[in-house]
Scaffold this motif. Structure first.
Motif, mmCIF file in Angstrom:
data_model
loop_
_atom_site.group_PDB
_atom_site.id
_atom_site.type_symbol
_atom_site.label_atom_id
_atom_site.label_comp_id
_atom_site.label_asym_id
_atom_site.label_seq_id
_atom_site.Cartn_x
_atom_site.Cartn_y
_atom_site.Cartn_z
ATOM 1 N N ASP B 206 1.140 -1.279 0.291
ATOM 2 C CA ASP B 206 0.124 0.074 0.084
ATOM 3 C C ASP B 206 0.737 1.341 0.004
ATOM 4 N N PHE B 207 2.317 1.417 -0.392
ATOM 5 C CA PHE B 207 3.117 2.530 -0.042
ATOM 6 C C PHE B 207 2.523 2.823 -1.474
ATOM 7 N N ALA B 208 2.441 4.711 -1.230
ATOM 8 C CA ALA B 208 2.066 4.769 -2.256
ATOM 9 C C ALA B 208 3.082 6.518 -2.640
ATOM 10 N N GLY B 209 4.271 6.053 -1.322
ATOM 11 C CA GLY B 209 5.245 7.197 -1.497
ATOM 12 C C GLY B 209 6.067 7.931 -2.677
ATOM 13 N N GLU B 210 7.318 8.108 -2.257
ATOM 14 C CA GLU B 210 8.106 8.227 -3.001
ATOM 15 C C GLU B 210 9.596 7.947 -2.204
ATOM 16 N N VAL B 211 10.539 7.755 -2.487
ATOM 17 C CA VAL B 211 11.426 7.188 -1.547
ATOM 18 C C VAL B 211 12.629 8.309 -2.665
ATOM 19 N N PRO B 212 12.967 9.553 -2.648
ATOM 20 C CA PRO B 212 13.839 9.649 -3.415
ATOM 21 C C PRO B 212 14.967 9.481 -3.310
ATOM 22 N N ALA B 213 16.046 9.295 -2.641
ATOM 23 C CA ALA B 213 17.467 9.213 -2.375
ATOM 24 C C ALA B 213 17.530 8.429 -1.002
ATOM 25 N N ALA B 214 17.939 8.000 -0.861
ATOM 26 C CA ALA B 214 18.475 6.950 0.050
ATOM 27 C C ALA B 214 20.300 6.442 0.382
ATOM 28 N N GLU B 215 20.841 6.377 1.315
ATOM 29 C CA GLU B 215 22.161 6.670 2.053
ATOM 30 C C GLU B 215 21.719 4.745 3.607
ATOM 31 N N PHE B 216 22.314 4.140 2.595
ATOM 32 C CA PHE B 216 23.100 2.844 3.614
ATOM 33 C C PHE B 216 24.355 3.074 4.852
ATOM 34 N N PHE B 217 23.998 3.010 5.897
ATOM 35 C CA PHE B 217 25.359 2.748 7.210
ATOM 36 C C PHE B 217 25.355 1.551 7.438
ATOM 37 N N PRO B 218 26.408 1.073 7.136
ATOM 38 C CA PRO B 218 26.154 -0.453 7.381
ATOM 39 C C PRO B 218 26.793 -0.203 9.268
ATOM 40 N N PHE B 219 26.772 -1.549 9.906
ATOM 41 C CA PHE B 219 26.645 -1.876 10.471
ATOM 42 C C PHE B 219 28.148 -2.170 11.246
ATOM 43 N N ALA B 220 28.871 -3.084 10.272
ATOM 44 C CA ALA B 220 30.707 -3.454 9.963
ATOM 45 C C ALA B 220 30.935 -2.805 10.086
ATOM 46 N N GLU B 221 32.707 -2.451 9.907
ATOM 47 C CA GLU B 221 33.216 -1.206 9.170
ATOM 48 C C GLU B 221 34.050 -1.142 7.891
ATOM 49 N N ASP B 222 33.637 -3.269 7.863
ATOM 50 C CA ASP B 222 34.617 -3.703 6.650
ATOM 51 C C ASP B 222 33.508 -4.311 5.655
ATOM 52 N N LEU B 223 32.180 -3.508 5.198
ATOM 53 C CA LEU B 223 31.432 -4.547 4.927
ATOM 54 C C LEU B 223 31.615 -4.017 3.193
ATOM 55 N N ILE B 224 31.284 -1.911 3.136
ATOM 56 C CA ILE B 224 31.540 -1.637 2.148
ATOM 57 C C ILE B 224 32.464 -0.657 2.068
ATOM 58 N N ARG B 225 33.007 -0.142 1.471
ATOM 59 C CA ARG B 225 34.028 0.778 1.064
ATOM 60 C C ARG B 225 33.128 2.076 1.258
ATOM 61 N N HIS B 226 33.541 2.765 2.669
ATOM 62 C CA HIS B 226 32.531 3.538 2.751
ATOM 63 C C HIS B 226 32.580 5.025 2.027
ATOM 64 N N ASN B 227 34.002 5.283 0.934
ATOM 65 C CA ASN B 227 34.279 6.615 0.266
ATOM 66 C C ASN B 227 33.074 6.622 -1.187
ATOM 67 N N ALA B 228 32.830 5.562 -1.466
ATOM 68 C CA ALA B 228 32.050 4.871 -3.027
ATOM 69 C C ALA B 228 30.987 5.594 -2.817
ATOM 70 N N PRO B 229 30.363 5.967 -3.981
ATOM 71 C CA PRO B 229 28.748 6.284 -4.219
ATOM 72 C C PRO B 229 28.069 5.722 -4.202
ATOM 73 N N GLN B 230 26.959 5.719 -3.846
ATOM 74 C CA GLN B 230 25.384 4.328 -3.572
ATOM 75 C C GLN B 230 25.152 5.432 -4.669
ATOM 76 N N ALA B 231 24.548 4.318 -5.119
ATOM 77 C CA ALA B 231 23.459 4.511 -5.779
ATOM 78 C C ALA B 231 21.763 4.041 -6.108
ATOM 79 N N TRP B 232 21.167 4.765 -5.611
ATOM 80 C CA TRP B 232 19.819 4.658 -4.870
ATOM 81 C C TRP B 232 18.794 4.700 -6.983
ATOM 82 N N ARG B 233 18.042 3.828 -6.718
ATOM 83 C CA ARG B 233 16.916 4.204 -8.056
ATOM 84 C C ARG B 233 15.704 3.120 -7.798
ATOM 85 N N ARG B 234 15.137 3.671 -8.899
ATOM 86 C CA ARG B 234 13.578 3.129 -9.288
ATOM 87 C C ARG B 234 13.662 1.331 -9.400
ATOM 88 N N ASP B 235 13.293 0.726 -9.096
ATOM 89 C CA ASP B 235 13.417 -0.623 -10.363
ATOM 90 C C ASP B 235 12.648 -1.394 -10.519
#
Lengths: 202, 296
Positions: B206-235
């Motif tokens: 029933d979600f009718a909204g829009e999340v135009p952008a989002a950022e992910f913050f991992p709990f673990a320090e060694d999961l992702i490259r923190h300085n790499a861009p994160q690409a959020w898009r509709r799929d």
């Protein structure tokens, strides 16, 4: 202050995009070569030390994490202990001009004397090229290169990310473990950890 | 002897006196003021209550989230509680990504509320209970300064249930809105695709909204490259967020776990901007000669 950082952000973003500037170094692979000038004016190339283990220690004397290890004489003790066993210990400062930790060579020599540094030399990397090639993130951030020139350790000095010198005695010293292993011809038990400290002031 | 019953008989004005006692003044150490604040005017035997460790940072300083990113250190607390009291983990608000190229750190700025649940013992024989803690922090701007403070608070043992402090209700509500919420209705899945991690965020039907952008913050320090861009898009009906692994050669982690901060609300009318994500990696089927769905 905020607007001043925008241009460097763009430049660094481009540099990162190019993908060759940042962290060519990889544990298990040959350590990136370099030539840097030390605080006495002498040039040192990594290749000059072939056949000996080399420690690269990123430093900034004004960083509280660095002060933790120098104030408690922990870093100097490690330097003295391993230099006496034939290890080449190179402190490296990648602070850019105008940034914290950037000092002219003569001021550096005064700081090193005051610290009682027992490093082989302190190398000046004001344009950050060597720091970026190694992916040096923090001060301190330590790398160990074995006698064959391969990078065998990349990470923290120990397992206690804090600025409290009281944490040193109980800490697990990753850099000691790596050097002891290298000197014994054994594999390094923990080859990569997350370094802790202040960011390198590129 | 229990103090619950006699305290109930006390007039309200008595609580007001104690409430002013309870509000210990903030302790300032350089650019940071630290304070321990209770959500309730009193506490009751065996009944958990919430306190806030409030750090007010002068601009432009920032402290760090539990995963500080490429450098930094989260605030740490050492509780000094009376016998029988226990404290839960500090609950951190969602962070802000702070780019200082080539690094990315996850910071906390301004008015920072770190919440903790304190559980008193089942029996309390004191009229008033002192709570204290040592808070240590690292703050950075262009350079870093460690600091700390001793904070304390004395609370009366009172009625069951413990009374919320009306003067603090709005602040605690705001502090809770900054905590990551459980993903009510949202489903998260993780997969590896062409050397990237992909976080799929599937909205409720029933979600009718829009999340135009989002950022992910991992709990673990060694999961992702923190300085790499994160690409959020509709799929299609879902969203996808592409993340760069910290080590592309590393074995697949169990899950993408962290906090997803949206530029728009995840639920109509929800005050929460951040959802807690724990997305297990799906089994990767053997790839056919069809690496990416580029067709519309």
């Amino acid at each position: 202050m905020k607007t001043k950082v925008l241009l460097p952000i763009l430049i660094a973003a481009l540099a990162l995009g190019a993908a060759h500037a940042w962290a060519q170094a990889a544990v298990g692979a040959p350590a990136p070569g370099f030539t840097l000038t030390d605080t006495k004016g002498a040039a040192h190339a990594l290749a000059d030390f072939a056949g000996k283990p080399v420690v690269l220690e990123w430093t900034n004397p004004d960083c509280p994490f660095v002060k933790k290890h120098y104030g408690a004489k922990n870093m100097q003790a490690l330097q003295a202990k391993y230099v006496a066993q034939g290890v080449v210990w190179l402190s490296v400062c990648s602070s850019a001009p105008g940034k914290q930790g950037h000092y002219p060579a003569d001021e550096w020599n005064r700081i090193l004397a005051e610290q009682g540094s027992a490093a082989t030399a302190l190398l000046l990397d004001p344009d950050g090229q060597v720091g970026l090639a190694y992916g040096a993130k923090t001060t301190p951030h330590l790398f160990v290169v074995d006698a064959a020139g391969n990078l065998v350790y990349d990470g923290a000095i120990d397992d206690r990310p804090s600025t409290d010198p009281a944490d040193i005695p109980g800490a697990r010293s990753y850099v000691s473990e790596a050097l002891d292993a290298v000197l014994a011809g054994a594999p390094v038990p923990v080859a990569q950890t997350k370094p802790y400290g202040c960011s390198v002031k590129y | 002897m229990r103090y619950g019953a006699p305290m109930r008989a006390l007039p309200t004005s008595w609580f007001l006196v104690l409430a002013t006692l309870a509000a210990a003044a903030p302790v300032r150490n350089g650019p940071v003021a630290a304070e321990l604040i209770a959500e309730t005017l009193s506490i009751a035997p065996g009944q958990p209550f919430t306190v806030a460790v409030r750090l007010t940072l002068d601009p432009p300083w920032h402290a760090y989230w539990t995963n500080p990113g490429d450098s930094g250190l989260a605030p740490a607390i050492e509780w000094k509680l009376p016998d029988g009291f226990t404290a839960g983990e500090l609950q951190f608000p969602f962070p802000r990504a702070i780019a200082t190229p080539p690094f990315m750190t996850y910071g906390l700025e301004g008015d920072v509320w770190l919440l903790a649940t304190i559980t008193p013992p089942a029996e309390l024989h004191e009229e008033r209970v002192p709570l204290a803690a040592t808070v240590d922090w690292l703050i950075c701007d262009e350079y870093c300064v460690p600091g700390g403070a001793e904070v304390e608070l004395t609370l009366p043992v009172g009625a069951v249930p413990a009374e919320p402090d009306p003067a603090r209700a709005a602040e605690f509500a705001a502090a809770r809105a900054h905590l990551p919420a459980e993903p009510d209705g949202w489903t998260f899945r993780a997969r590896r695709e062409s050397g990237r991690y992909v976080l799929a965020a599937i909205p409720p039907v029933d979600f009718a909204g829009e999340v135009p952008a989002a950022e992910f913050f991992p709990f673990a320090e060694d999961l992702i490259r923190h300085n790499a861009p994160q690409a959020w898009r509709r799929d299609g009906a879902a969203y996808r967020l592409e993340l760069v692994p910290a080590d592309p050669a590393a074995p697949l982690p169990a899950a993408l776990a962290g906090v997803l901060v949206g530029a728009g609300p995840w639920q109509a009318g929800s005050p929460h901007r951040a959802l807690r994500v724990d997305a297990p990696f799906a089994e990767v089927p053997p790839r056919s000669a069809n690496p990416e769905r580029n067709a519309p």
